[in-house]
Design an enzyme around this catalytic site. Structure first.
Site, PDB file in Angstrom:
ATOM      1  N   PRO A 135      44.099  56.474 -61.394  1.00  0.00           N
ATOM      2  CA  PRO A 135      44.351  57.312 -62.578  1.00  0.00           C
ATOM      3  C   PRO A 135      45.003  58.665 -62.309  1.00  0.00           C
ATOM      4  O   PRO A 135      44.430  59.713 -62.562  1.00  0.00           O
ATOM      5  CB  PRO A 135      42.944  57.483 -63.159  1.00  0.00           C
ATOM      6  CG  PRO A 135      42.057  57.449 -61.958  1.00  0.00           C
ATOM      7  CD  PRO A 135      42.685  56.453 -61.026  1.00  0.00           C
ATOM      8  N   CYS A 136      46.238  58.649 -61.843  1.00  0.00           N
ATOM      9  CA  CYS A 136      46.934  59.908 -61.606  1.00  0.00           C
ATOM     10  C   CYS A 136      47.244  60.626 -62.920  1.00  0.00           C
ATOM     11  O   CYS A 136      47.543  61.826 -62.908  1.00  0.00           O
ATOM     12  CB  CYS A 136      48.192  59.684 -60.786  1.00  0.00           C
ATOM     13  SG  CYS A 136      49.341  58.519 -61.506  1.00  0.00           S
ATOM     14  N   HIS A 137      47.115  59.939 -64.042  1.00  0.00           N
ATOM     15  CA  HIS A 137      47.320  60.595 -65.341  1.00  0.00           C
ATOM     16  C   HIS A 137      46.230  61.628 -65.613  1.00  0.00           C
ATOM     17  O   HIS A 137      46.388  62.481 -66.463  1.00  0.00           O
ATOM     18  CB  HIS A 137      47.373  59.561 -66.471  1.00  0.00           C
ATOM     19  CG  HIS A 137      46.162  58.708 -66.595  1.00  0.00           C
ATOM     20  ND1 HIS A 137      45.980  57.551 -65.853  1.00  0.00           N
ATOM     21  CD2 HIS A 137      45.053  58.834 -67.362  1.00  0.00           C
ATOM     22  CE1 HIS A 137      44.816  57.005 -66.172  1.00  0.00           C
ATOM     23  NE2 HIS A 137      44.238  57.765 -67.085  1.00  0.00           N
TER      24      HIS A 137
END
Length: 168
Positions: A135-137
């Protein structure tokens, strides 16, 4: 050989990529660094267990049923330092965000370094080949701004809203 499957998400098509039993990519169509560093030929594969698992998880994730990544054999194909940035972005739990600066401070302490640049963290996180699943968001600017996302800021905003993320 890279095997791919195309997944239609609510925010755009995602190309899932695997080598045998290892997931190596989940790229939004048209994103920056799309299939970055993939040099071999690829073919669409309908019956590969790791792609089945990825699709199953994505179905649950987008239905709001499961936001914890489980049971994947993942491979981040970046250099060692970028792997560490990616692992730290995973530590931002569902509904929570973490800043590039916070990741930089954590890494500096772990490495015994005086400092690490948040911009370097941003560059590494931006090359995450397994969007949504890693989850780099959830990584945001120090002022709470939604900066940088290879899939596009509108997707980052949608994903954070979908997770009902608390932006600090």
């Amino acid at each position: 050989m890279l095997y791919v499957r195309y997944y239609d998400s609510p925010i755009g098509k995602i190309t899932l990529g695997a080598r045998e039993d290892v997931l190596v990519g989940a790229w939004f169509e048209g994103q920056k660094y799309y299939m970055d560093k993939i040099i071999e030929d690829f073919e669409e594969k309908k019956d590969l267990p790791v792609l089945d698992q990825a699709e199953y998880w994505l179905n649950r994730y987008f239905a709001g049923q499961d936001r914890i990544r489980k049971n994947f054999l993942l491979h981040l194909q970046e250099v060692i330092s970028e792997k560490k940035y990616g692992r730290l972005s995973q530590k931002s739990h569902n509904g929570c965000t973490i800043t590039y600066g916070k990741i930089a401070k954590i890494l500096a302490v772990k490495r015994g370094a005086k400092s690490i640049s948040p911009q370097a963290v941003g560059g590494a996180v931006g090359h995450n080949p397994i969007s949504v699943i890693i989850p780099c968001h959830r990584v945001i600017g120090s002022d709470g701004s939604l900066t940088g996302y290879a899939g596009g800021l509108e997707k980052k905003e949608w994903l954070l809203a979908h997770e009902e993320a608390h932006i600090r």
